[in-house]
Enzyme design. Structure first.
Site, PDB file in Angstrom:
ATOM      1  N   SER A 139       0.849  -1.202   0.000  1.00  0.00           N
ATOM      2  CA  SER A 139       0.000   0.000   0.000  1.00  0.00           C
ATOM      3  C   SER A 139       0.881   1.248   0.000  1.00  0.00           C
ATOM      4  O   SER A 139       0.391   2.349  -0.257  1.00  0.00           O
ATOM      5  CB  SER A 139      -0.919  -0.001   1.232  1.00  0.00           C
ATOM      6  OG  SER A 139      -0.181  -0.240   2.417  1.00  0.00           O
ATOM      7  N   GLU A 159      -9.290  -9.686   3.656  1.00  0.00           N
ATOM      8  CA  GLU A 159      -9.618  -8.296   3.302  1.00  0.00           C
ATOM      9  C   GLU A 159     -10.982  -8.218   2.620  1.00  0.00           C
ATOM     10  O   GLU A 159     -11.253  -8.962   1.669  1.00  0.00           O
ATOM     11  CB  GLU A 159      -8.521  -7.713   2.386  1.00  0.00           C
ATOM     12  CG  GLU A 159      -8.838  -6.278   1.971  1.00  0.00           C
ATOM     13  CD  GLU A 159      -7.652  -5.488   1.425  1.00  0.00           C
ATOM     14  OE1 GLU A 159      -6.523  -6.011   1.420  1.00  0.00           O
ATOM     15  OE2 GLU A 159      -7.882  -4.334   1.016  1.00  0.00           O
TER      16      GLU A 159
HETATM   17  O1  KIV Z   1      -0.459  -3.426   1.541  1.00  0.00           O
HETATM   18  C1  KIV Z   1      -1.116  -3.391   2.585  1.00  0.00           C
HETATM   19  O2  KIV Z   1      -1.102  -2.439   3.351  1.00  0.00           O
HETATM   20  C2  KIV Z   1      -1.958  -4.549   2.858  1.00  0.00           C
HETATM   21  C3  KIV Z   1      -2.943  -4.438   3.974  1.00  0.00           C
HETATM   22  C4  KIV Z   1      -4.105  -3.647   3.544  1.00  0.00           C
HETATM   23  C5  KIV Z   1      -3.345  -5.774   4.492  1.00  0.00           C
HETATM   24  O3  KIV Z   1      -1.860  -5.525   2.190  1.00  0.00           O
END
Ligand code: KIV
Length: 282
Positions: free
Chosen positions: A45, A182
């Protein structure tokens, strides 16, 4: 002592909830670690909230490793999980192993996370055989956003829900030490959580998962381009930062900053000698 995957499994056995949060840099990792989080996820993310990409898809191994190393330097107690980027574990078991090993060996993380269920189970098994702890990730898997057709809740039909249960079981059988669930309906996440002996960590999957994960920038109100329904803002830091920046800008323009408090004096004698040209020069 750093938290281990064994500690995380024990938390489920004791019925103790497992809080997890993302971090991408040294300073944040220190704060999160000092707060007592047992797991820090260096999530891909970071593509959106740190690097400004539209999705997680452009994120590279080098970008991930750069941030994993910073987080490892900042957090001394938490288990650090590094998120494997898109197409770094898809083409073959060997490639998955080579890239996962870089997270552990170069990055210093204690585990990796990858997206998918039945289709990645063989790779998970090999990584675990080679001593690399793996966290699974099913439900809404952002790296497959084009295939899924958007950021939608998954597992809403009986068939889709059964597929997710099969994915979770396949990951557990392959040796994953925990699984992120998720964006799925609460009852489905509860069913999966009850079915597995390894912990589930939910995000948009209701309160019955063994743990919860949030993206740091979402929960701190730092990333305001898009706030998902499942993100709770525990602070509005973007507003705090905006106000501080405006004040600094104004004080510089109006000559109110810096004051004597933020400045360094010079001995009066040195100054008058300099002005009188005692040391030569101009
Ligand atoms: O990349 C991320 O932050 C994630 C979380 C949302 C689980 O995969």
């Amino acid at each position: 002592m750093r938290t281990t995957i064994r500690d995380i499994r024990e938390m489920k056995k004791r019925g103790e909830k497992i809080p997890m949060i993302t971090a991408y840099d040294y300073t944040t990792a220190r704060l999160v670690d000092e707060a007592g989080f047992p797991i820090i996820l260096v999530g891909d993310s970071l593509g959106q909230v740190v690097l400004g990409y539209e999705s997680t898809i452009p994120v590279t191994m080098e970008e991930m490793l750069h941030h994993v190393k910073a987080v490892v330097r900042g957090a001394k107690r938490a288990l650090i999980v590094g998120d494997m980027p898109f197409m770094t574990y898809h083409t073959s078991v060997d490639e998955a192993l080579r890239n996962a090993a870089r997270f552990i060996q170069e990055g210093g993380s204690g585990a990796v996370k990858l997206e998918g269920g039945v289709t990645v189970a063989e790779k998970v098994r090999r990584l675990v055989e080679c001593g690399i702890p793996v966290m699974g990730h099913i439900g809404l898997t952002p790296q497959s956003i084009h295939q899924l057709g958007g950021y939608r809740v998954q597992g809403k039909t009986a068939k889709a829900a059964q597929r997710l249960i099969d994915d979770a079981v396949a990951l557990e059988e392959a040796g994953a030490f925990s699984i992120v669930l998720e964006l799925m309906p609460t009852p489905l996440a509860r069913l999966i959580t009850e079915r597995l002996s390894i912990p589930t960590i939910g995000i948009g999957a209701g309160p019955d998962c063994d743990g919860q994960v949030q993206v740091f920038h979402d929960m701190m109100g730092l990333f305001t381009d898009f706030v998902p329904r499942h993100a709770k803002q525990y602070a509005q830091l973007a507003q705090v930062i905006r106000e501080a920046l405006s004040l600094y800008l104004k004080e510089v323009k109006e000559r109110q900053f810096p004051t004597e408090k933020q400045s360094y004096p010079l001995d009066e004698g040195v100054l008058s000698d300099l002005m009188a040209g005692v040391y030569g020069g101009r």
